[in-house]
Enzyme design. Structure first.
Site, PDB file in Angstrom:
ATOM      1  N   GLY A 119    -101.435  -2.450  15.289  1.00 58.38           N
ATOM      2  CA  GLY A 119    -100.213  -3.210  15.551  1.00 58.38           C
ATOM      3  C   GLY A 119    -100.261  -4.604  14.944  1.00 58.38           C
ATOM      4  O   GLY A 119     -99.250  -5.118  14.448  1.00 58.38           O
TER       5      GLY A 119
ATOM      6  N   GLY B 233     -98.041  -4.426  21.531  1.00 59.89           N
ATOM      7  CA  GLY B 233     -99.460  -4.271  21.212  1.00 59.89           C
ATOM      8  C   GLY B 233     -99.822  -4.747  19.820  1.00 59.89           C
ATOM      9  O   GLY B 233    -100.445  -4.006  19.045  1.00 59.89           O
ATOM     10  N   ALA B 234     -99.432  -5.999  19.497  1.00 61.67           N
ATOM     11  CA  ALA B 234     -99.785  -6.531  18.167  1.00 61.67           C
ATOM     12  C   ALA B 234    -100.967  -7.488  18.248  1.00 61.67           C
ATOM     13  O   ALA B 234    -101.266  -8.172  17.280  1.00 61.67           O
ATOM     14  CB  ALA B 234     -98.581  -7.226  17.548  1.00 61.67           C
TER      15      ALA B 234
ATOM     16  N   GLY C 157    -105.901  -4.319  16.504  1.00 62.59           N
ATOM     17  CA  GLY C 157    -105.792  -3.045  15.790  1.00 62.59           C
ATOM     18  C   GLY C 157    -104.621  -2.896  14.839  1.00 62.59           C
ATOM     19  O   GLY C 157    -104.227  -3.821  14.123  1.00 62.59           O
TER      20      GLY C 157
ATOM     21  N   TYR D 256    -105.233  11.457  27.261  1.00 57.32           N
ATOM     22  CA  TYR D 256    -104.786  10.760  26.039  1.00 57.32           C
ATOM     23  C   TYR D 256    -103.909  11.697  25.202  1.00 57.32           C
ATOM     24  O   TYR D 256    -102.836  11.326  24.733  1.00 57.32           O
ATOM     25  CB  TYR D 256    -105.994  10.280  25.224  1.00 57.32           C
TER      26      TYR D 256
ATOM     27  N   SER E 173     -99.982  10.484  17.888  1.00 57.79           N
ATOM     28  CA  SER E 173    -101.299  10.796  17.315  1.00 57.79           C
ATOM     29  C   SER E 173    -101.411  12.308  17.114  1.00 57.79           C
ATOM     30  O   SER E 173    -100.791  13.093  17.852  1.00 57.79           O
ATOM     31  CB  SER E 173    -102.398  10.345  18.285  1.00 57.79           C
TER      32      SER E 173
HETATM   33  N1  LIG Z   1    -106.913   3.907  16.036  1.00 59.08           N
HETATM   34  C1  LIG Z   1    -106.653   5.190  15.786  1.00 59.08           C
HETATM   35  O1  LIG Z   1    -107.445   5.908  15.135  1.00 59.08           O
HETATM   36  C2  LIG Z   1    -105.379   5.799  16.285  1.00 59.08           C
HETATM   37  C3  LIG Z   1    -105.113   7.141  15.949  1.00 59.08           C
HETATM   38  C4  LIG Z   1    -103.931   7.703  16.376  1.00 59.08           C
HETATM   39  C5  LIG Z   1    -103.025   6.965  17.114  1.00 59.08           C
HETATM   40  N2  LIG Z   1    -103.314   5.666  17.452  1.00 59.08           N
HETATM   41  C6  LIG Z   1    -102.319   4.916  18.232  1.00 59.08           C
HETATM   42  O2  LIG Z   1    -102.079   3.661  17.603  1.00 59.08           O
HETATM   43  C7  LIG Z   1    -101.579   2.746  18.567  1.00 59.08           C
HETATM   44  C8  LIG Z   1    -102.305   1.411  18.414  1.00 59.08           C
HETATM   45  O3  LIG Z   1    -103.646   1.611  18.805  1.00 59.08           O
HETATM   46  P1  LIG Z   1    -104.894   0.882  18.121  1.00 59.08           P
HETATM   47  O4  LIG Z   1    -105.754   1.966  17.631  1.00 59.08           O
HETATM   48  O5  LIG Z   1    -104.455  -0.182  17.222  1.00 59.08           O
HETATM   49  O6  LIG Z   1    -105.581   0.300  19.449  1.00 59.08           O
HETATM   50  P2  LIG Z   1    -106.048  -1.168  19.888  1.00 59.08           P
HETATM   51  O7  LIG Z   1    -106.753  -1.850  18.770  1.00 59.08           O
HETATM   52  O8  LIG Z   1    -106.795  -0.952  21.164  1.00 59.08           O
HETATM   53  O9  LIG Z   1    -104.688  -1.952  20.170  1.00 59.08           O
HETATM   54  C9  LIG Z   1    -103.908  -1.608  21.291  1.00 59.08           C
HETATM   55  C10 LIG Z   1    -102.876  -2.677  21.573  1.00 59.08           C
HETATM   56  O10 LIG Z   1    -102.182  -2.293  22.779  1.00 59.08           O
HETATM   57  C11 LIG Z   1    -102.279  -3.370  23.717  1.00 59.08           C
HETATM   58  N3  LIG Z   1    -102.319  -2.900  25.104  1.00 59.08           N
HETATM   59  C12 LIG Z   1    -103.154  -1.999  25.668  1.00 59.08           C
HETATM   60  N4  LIG Z   1    -102.921  -1.907  26.986  1.00 59.08           N
HETATM   61  C13 LIG Z   1    -101.922  -2.767  27.270  1.00 59.08           C
HETATM   62  C14 LIG Z   1    -101.248  -3.154  28.461  1.00 59.08           C
HETATM   63  N5  LIG Z   1    -101.562  -2.648  29.672  1.00 59.08           N
HETATM   64  N6  LIG Z   1    -100.268  -4.082  28.384  1.00 59.08           N
HETATM   65  C15 LIG Z   1     -99.951  -4.646  27.200  1.00 59.08           C
HETATM   66  N7  LIG Z   1    -100.555  -4.339  26.036  1.00 59.08           N
HETATM   67  C16 LIG Z   1    -101.534  -3.406  26.076  1.00 59.08           C
HETATM   68  C17 LIG Z   1    -103.574  -4.081  23.363  1.00 59.08           C
HETATM   69  O11 LIG Z   1    -103.566  -5.389  23.928  1.00 59.08           O
HETATM   70  P3  LIG Z   1    -104.946  -6.265  24.093  1.00 59.08           P
HETATM   71  O12 LIG Z   1    -105.219  -6.822  22.723  1.00 59.08           O
HETATM   72  O13 LIG Z   1    -104.601  -7.279  25.105  1.00 59.08           O
HETATM   73  O14 LIG Z   1    -106.014  -5.323  24.542  1.00 59.08           O
HETATM   74  C18 LIG Z   1    -103.496  -4.050  21.843  1.00 59.08           C
HETATM   75  O15 LIG Z   1    -102.624  -5.061  21.361  1.00 59.08           O
HETATM   76  C19 LIG Z   1    -101.780   3.413  19.936  1.00 59.08           C
HETATM   77  O16 LIG Z   1    -100.552   3.949  20.362  1.00 59.08           O
HETATM   78  C20 LIG Z   1    -102.772   4.531  19.638  1.00 59.08           C
HETATM   79  O17 LIG Z   1    -102.653   5.602  20.540  1.00 59.08           O
HETATM   80  C21 LIG Z   1    -104.477   5.071  17.049  1.00 59.08           C
END
Ligand SMILES: NC(=O)c1ccc[n+]([C@@H]2O[C@H](COP(=O)([O-])OP(=O)(O)OC[C@H]3O[C@@H](n4cnc5c(N)ncnc54)[C@H](OP(=O)(O)O)[C@@H]3O)[C@@H](O)[C@H]2O)c1
Length: 283
Positions: free
Chosen positions: A16, A10-11, A14, A164, A139
Site C-alpha cells: 500500500g 493501509g498505506a 508494504g 486468511y 489474493s
Molecule cells: N504481501 C503479499 O505477498 C500479499 C499477497 C497477496 C495479497 N496481499 C494483500 O495485500 C494487501 C496489503 O498487504 P501487505 O502485504 O502490504 O501487508 P503489510 O505490509 O502488513 O501492510 C498492511 C497494511 O494494513 C494496515 N493494517 C493492518 N491492520 C490494520 C488495522 N487493524 N487498522 C488499520 N490498518 C491496518 C497496516 O498498518 P500498520 O502499518 O499500522 O501495521 C499496513 O499499513 C493485503 O490486503 C494483503 O492481504 C499481500
C-alpha cells in the site's frame, strides 16, 4: 475540473505504501488511513519525498473497530466531497485467534468487514466522481478457502490458513456483487492478486516463516504496480467485476465465481454489521 481524490487503506507499510507513492505522482489528492500516528507521519513524509506531491493527508482509522471506521468516514467527508479511486488494501494475517473490538475474528474483521462497511459509508462520495474505481486487494490464497456460513469469521473453529484464505475469498465475493450493483452507475469494481511480495504481512508469524517468506517474495514495488494499473490505466476503463492475477485476468476459484454464494455472503455481511451498528444502511 476538481482534482481527483484517491483514498487508500493501509498505506503505512508494504504494498500500500508503494502504491500510494506511485499514485501521488499522478497528481491525485492522496488520502490514506493509519492506526499508528508515528508511522502515519513517517509515511506522509516518505510519500511527499517520493512523489513531489504535497497534497497528501491521513486520518486515524483502526480497521478492526466499526466505530473507528464510522468516525473516520465522518471526518473524511468534512474535508473531501468526492472519491475517484478507492483502494481497499489494508490487511492482516493473524496467526492466533484474536477478536476485534466488535467480537469478530481480526483477520476477517480487517480484511473483509472493515472494507465492506467503509465502502458502504463512503459510496455517495464515490458516486460523485466520474467513472470512479474501487479496487479490492485480494489474493490467490482465496483458492484455499473453506468457507462455512455458520462460522463466517472462523472464530468457533480457528485455523490461521483458512481464516486468511476465507477473508480473501470474501474480498472477491464482495467485488463481484458490488460490481453488479454499481454497473449502471459507471463505477468499476475489481479485485486482484498483487503477487507474492515482501511486506509486513507475516509480522505475526514465527521468525523462520518470515525469513522463508522474504526468500520467495518479489520486491514490494512489484506488488504496487498492478494495483496502480487498476487505479489509473485508461486500458481498463469500463472493466468491472474482474479478478486480476497481477497484470492479467486471473482465474478465480469455482467457489469465488459462485454468484449465488456471493449474494448470500453479502447478506450475511450486512447482518454481521447491523448486529453491531444499529443505523447501518444497506446498499
Ligand atoms: N504481501 C503479499 O505477498 C500479499 C499477497 C497477496 C495479497 N496481499 C494483500 O495485500 C494487501 C496489503 O498487504 P501487505 O502485504 O502490504 O501487508 P503489510 O505490509 O502488513 O501492510 C498492511 C497494511 O494494513 C494496515 N493494517 C493492518 N491492520 C490494520 C488495522 N487493524 N487498522 C488499520 N490498518 C491496518 C497496516 O498498518 P500498520 O502499518 O499500522 O501495521 C499496513 O499499513 C493485503 O490486503 C494483503 O492481504 C499481500
Amino acid at each position: 475540473m476538481d482534482k481527483k481524490v484517491c483514498l487508500i487503506t493501509g498505506a503505512t507499510a508494504g504494498i500500500g505504501k508503494e502504491a500510494a507513492a506511485m499514485i501521488a505522482k499522478e497528481n491525485f489528492s492522496l488520502v490514506f488511513t493509519a492506526r499508528n500516528f508515528q508511522k502515519a507521519e513517517e509515511t506522509k513524509k516518505y510519500l511527499i519525498e517520493k512523489s513531489g506531491n504535497t497534497d497528501i493527508n491521513y486520518f486515524y482509522c483502526d480497521l478492526s473497530s466499526l466505530n473507528s471506521i464510522s468516525r473516520f468516514c465522518s471526518e473524511f467527508r468534512e474535508k473531501y466531497d468526492r472519491i475517484d479511486v478507492l483502494i481497499n488494501n489494508a490487511g492482516t494475517w493473524e496467526f492466533r485467534l484474536n477478536l476485534s473490538e466488535d467480537g469478530f475474528e481480526k483477520t476477517f474483521a480487517v480484511n473483509h468487514l472493515a472494507h465492506f462497511y467503509l465502502t458502504h459509508l463512503l459510496l455517495d462520495l464515490i458516486l460523485v466522481g466520474n467513472q470512479s474505481r474501487i479496487i479490492n486487494v485480494a489474493s490467490a490464497a482465496h483458492k484455499y478457502a473453506r468457507f462455512n456460513f455458520d462460522d463466517p469469521d472462523s472464530s468457533k473453529n480457528f485455523d490461521f490458513l483458512k481464516v486468511y484464505a476465507n477473508s480473501k475469498l470474501a474480498n472477491i465475493w464482495f467485488t463481484n456483487v458490488l460490481a453488479l450493483k454499481l454497473k449502471s452507475k459507471n463505477i468499476t469494481v475489481n479485485s486482484l492478486m498483487p503477487g507474492v511480495i515482501v511486506s509486513e504481512i507475516l509480522r505475526n508469524f514465527p521468525f523462520p516463516v518470515k525469513q522463508l517468506g522474504k526468500l520467495i517474495s518479489k520486491p514490494t514495488i512489484e506488488g504496487a504496480k498492478p494495483i496502480v494499473r487498476l487505479a489509473i490505466s485508461d486500458d481498463l476503463k469500463g472493466i468491472t467485476g474482474t479478478y486480476f492475477d497481477e497484470f492479467k485476468i486471473g482465474r478465480m476459484s469455482k467457489e469465488a465465481a459462485n454468484f449465488e454464494k456471493a449474494l448470500k455472503f453479502w447478506e450475511l455481511s450486512e447482518k454481521m454489521i447491523s448486529s453491531k451498528i444499529s443505523d447501518f444502511h444497506a446498499i
